[in-house]
Every structure is written in C-alpha cells, then in structure tokens.
Design a protein around this motif. Structure first.
Motif, short mmCIF file in Angstrom:
data_model
loop_
_atom_site.label_atom_id
_atom_site.label_comp_id
_atom_site.label_asym_id
_atom_site.label_seq_id
_atom_site.Cartn_x
_atom_site.Cartn_y
_atom_site.Cartn_z
N GLY A 29 8.30 13.77 -28.01
CA GLY A 29 8.46 12.87 -26.93
C GLY A 29 8.61 13.53 -25.42
N HIS A 33 11.58 8.99 -23.17
CA HIS A 33 11.41 8.38 -24.92
C HIS A 33 13.18 8.81 -25.27
N HIS A 173 9.27 8.82 -33.12
CA HIS A 173 8.48 8.84 -32.08
C HIS A 173 7.71 7.42 -31.81
N ARG A 176 8.98 4.38 -29.70
CA ARG A 176 9.34 4.50 -28.44
C ARG A 176 9.13 3.31 -27.53
#
Length: 452
Positions: A29, A33, A173, A176
């Motif tokens: 990230g 994020h 992740h 996001r």
C-alpha cells in the motif's frame, strides 16, 4: 570456540512461511491507502450516535471529551507506529497487534489478552455492521411498503449473502478502492444529516430544545461515563498494526500521513454531526440521529429524499466496515489453513478460504438476527475493548520500548494517560453494563426491531 546461535524467542512471528502475512496482510500500500483503511475503521455510522453521547455530557463536557479523546487517540496511534518502526529496525517486524504486545512486554499472556480483545471487537463490529445494514434495508422497505410482511432477520439474511460474496476479496490491500468509496460515503451521509438537522431546527415543526442533564447525581455520573465509552468506541480502531502492515516499507511516515487524512475527515464529520444533532434534539437525541429525524409520531423532520439517500450511504459504508474488521479473523484463518508455497488463488488455498470465510460471515449474520440490541453494547465494547487497546497499551508499549527518562514530559504524559483511562475504562465498563442490565427487559431474541 564459536558460540551457538541465539534461539529466536518468538519463532511464531517469522513471516517467511506465514500465509496470513503473505496473503491477507500483503505489504503493497501507499500512504493514501492507509488513510482509506483508517477512515473506514474509525469514521463510520457510529458518528450518528454523537448527539446521543452529548446527551449524557452537555455542551461543554461533550466538546471537551470529543476533543481530548481525539487528541489522545491520534497521539496513541502515532506512538504505536513509532514502536512498530523501532521493532522493525531491530529485525523484528510485527504485523499483528498481539505479536507486537507480546514481544515488547515479554509476556505470553499478553498475546492471548490482545487476541481475545481484538477478536471480541472485530466480531462485535462485524455483527453490528450486518445488523445495522439490515436495519437500513428495513427502513427503506417500510417507507416503500408500509404494510409489508418482511421482518428484520430477513433483511439481515440478505446482507449476510452480500457479505459472503465480498468476503472472498483475498487481502486487506484489495479493499483499497472499496475503502476510498467508504470515505466518500461517510462525508456524504454526514453532510446530508447535518443539512437535515439544520432544516429541522429552523422548521415550524422543530422539537422543543432541552439541554438539561439527569437530575439525579448518580444517574448523571453513570450517563457521563457511558457517553465517554461511546465516544471512545467511535474513535477506536484496534487494528492499527494490521493496517500499517499493508504498507510498503518504510511504513511509519506513510502511516502518519494516513492518520492525518483520517483525522481531517474525522474533524469535519464528528463535530458537525455532534453539534447539529444535539442542537436540534438536545436530551431527546436518539442513539441513531436519523431515527430522531423520522419520529414514529408526526411528520418527518427532513425531506424523504435526503433521509433516503443518507440511509443508502450508511448501508453501503457498513459493508466496507464489516470487511475491514473481518480481516484479522481472515488472517488468523489463512495462517492456519493456507499453504504459503502455493498460490493465493490455487485450489488448495481457495477452497478453505471460501468455506471458512463464509462460515464466519454466517455466524455474524446469525448473531445479528438473534441479538438485535447493538445500541447498548456499543458502550460496553468501547470501555472493555477499545480503551485498553487504543488508550492504554500504546503508551505502555512506547514507554517500555523507548524507556523515556522519568524527568521527561513524554514519560509523565504517557503515564497520566494510562492511569486516567484505566479509571475511565473501569467506570465506563460498570456504567455501560449497568445500562445493559436496566434495558434487558426490552431485549427479545430474533426481534424485528433494533433496541437502542
């Protein structure tokens, strides 16, 4: 003669064979994020309870508690980020709160204490997100079909099915983009609610305003500590190390930027929601201010389209919040069930992921349908869960890691926060559980109404 290599005291913290770290908490990230993840974890529909929290504090104390708790949590999260950086530079990178606490404090029982509190918070938030999303669907259904026969648990089942599908997103992740949408949604429904409150306060149907507190001294004290616990739960996070783990190293500066983004959004939304809602409804504020704007008797105090759009925004953000707080559970599952040597989407890893995550979401959905009284539980969660993890442990971790001198201001600030919030947590737990017991006669299993 060469000395034998020193034994690793925490072999379970190694990441090279850890599927939970490799798959769920992959470190890719950017700082924004982190901002999206933090905002989704902190700035949620619970801000609609802020006028209710002010009801037990009044204007002055309400502003003071909101500001102090905001400053303390920002400071706390910054210190925890520094501790994570220090450990990483020493060759001990930690991606889980429980492992960080056990390593720094050198106590095996601390590992289990943190995992117990984290699991309780994350499962509680998961249940609450499904419950409140089901309630949002029910509100929209009742407005479109006032004589409809569908019950709350049926809407909860619908939300559960959607959450099962979304739960298959493999990593933190991968959320996001969803969490960026969540940030926009929280700004959207907050400003819709603020506009609706201002409209209600200036209309001819404006409710009478009364800002007086409970006349009984003991009731006033209990209400104040319950309100403080609710605000603590609103600012609470409990998964900061896991969020920082999703950032590409070096992570600390990225995390601070993410915190600044999150708290900018929090400042805009928390104060505007608290002030506008409490200004209009005073000590009659509901635990969900949208319900105050849609009274059971009399006309709605805001345009239907505004309230309907706000409910839709809340519903959509609740799905994102449920996903974020489920990541710790998914990481634990993945660590035990997945094979890191095979691909994330290999059949060997995909089938257990599908089964275990689906079972977890079904459990949360079942509990939401069976126990629809999340309002009273929010104060208990704040006092017992968020206060230890977000107000006490970070100070203890920092003082243990960096060992500031007793003559420094940092040492005494941290120690004071530990002492004050230990007391607040104990009193908040007592007052929140007391309210839960007093309201127990309202609770009905599989009820079609959410108890405030």
């Amino acid at each position: 003669m060469a000395e034998p290599p020193e034994r690793d005291p925490f072999p379970e913290f190694r990441l090279d064979s850890d599927a939970g770290a490799t798959f769920v908490l992959e470190s890719k990230g950017k700082w924004w994020h982190a901002g999206f993840h933090l905002t989704t974890a902190i700035v949620g529909p619970t801000i609609l309870t802020l006028p209710y929290a002010f009801r037990g504090l009044g204007w002055g104390l309400g502003f003071l508690c909101l500001t102090v708790l905001g400053c303390v949590t920002f400071y706390s999260y910054y210190l925890m980020s520094k501790v994570l950086e220090h450990c990483e530079k020493a060759g001990r990178r930690h991606i889980r709160f429980r492992e960080l606490a056990a390593d720094v404090l050198g106590s095996g029982w601390m590992f289990y204490f943190v995992i117990f509190i984290q699991t309780a918070i994350n499962t509680g938030v998961g249940i609450g997100a499904i419950l409140l999303a089901g309630e949002c669907l029910k509100i929209m259904y009742e407005n479109l079909s006032p004589n409809g026969s569908l019950k709350l648990y049926e809407f909860i089942a619908m939300v559960t099915v959607v959450m099962i599908v979304l739960s298959q997103l493999p990593s933190f992740h991968s959320l996001r983009h969803i969490n960026f949408a969540s940030l926009i949604l929280c700004l959207g429904y907050t400003f819709l609610m603020v506009g609706a409150c201002i409209n209600a306060g200036l209309s001819k149907n404006a409710p009478p305003r009364d800002y007086s507190l409970d006349h009984s001294g003991s009731s006033r004290v209990f209400s104040a500590f319950t309100s403080i616990s609710i605000i603590a739960a609103i600012f609470g996070n409990g998964i900061l190390p896991e969020i920082q783990a999703t950032l590409a190293p070096p992570a600390t500066r990225k995390m601070v930027k993410g915190l600044l983004m999150c708290y900018t959004v929090a400042f805009l939304t928390f104060y505007s929601a608290a002030v506008s809602g409490y200004w209009v409804f005073g000590n009659k504020s509901n635990s969900n201010i949208l319900k105050s704007l849609m009274p059971d008797e009399g006309p709605s105090l805001a345009p239907t389209i505004v309230l309907g759009l706000a409910v839709v925004f809340v519903l959509l953000q609740l799905l994102a919040i449920g996903l974020v707080y489920s990541q710790v559970a998914y990481e634990i599952m993945e660590k035990q069930s997945a094979d890191v040597k095979q691909g994330m989407f290999s059949k060997r890893n995909l089938i257990p992921r599908l089964i275990l995550r689906s079972l977890y979401v079904i459990f949360c959905g079942f509990m939401a349908a069976m126990l629809p009284f999340f309002g009273d539980i929010s104060g208990v969660v704040g006092a017992i869960g968020f206060i230890p993890l977000d107000f006490i442990l970070p100070m203890l971790l920092y003082n243990t890691t960096y060992k500031p001198s007793r003559s420094t201001l940092t040492y005494w600030i941290n120690l004071s926060i530990i002492i004050v919030f230990t007391g607040v947590g104990i009193m908040g737990s007592f007052s929140s559980i007391r309210k839960l017991v007093l309201d127990a006669n309202k609770f009905k299993l599989f009820s079609s109404d959410v108890v405030d």
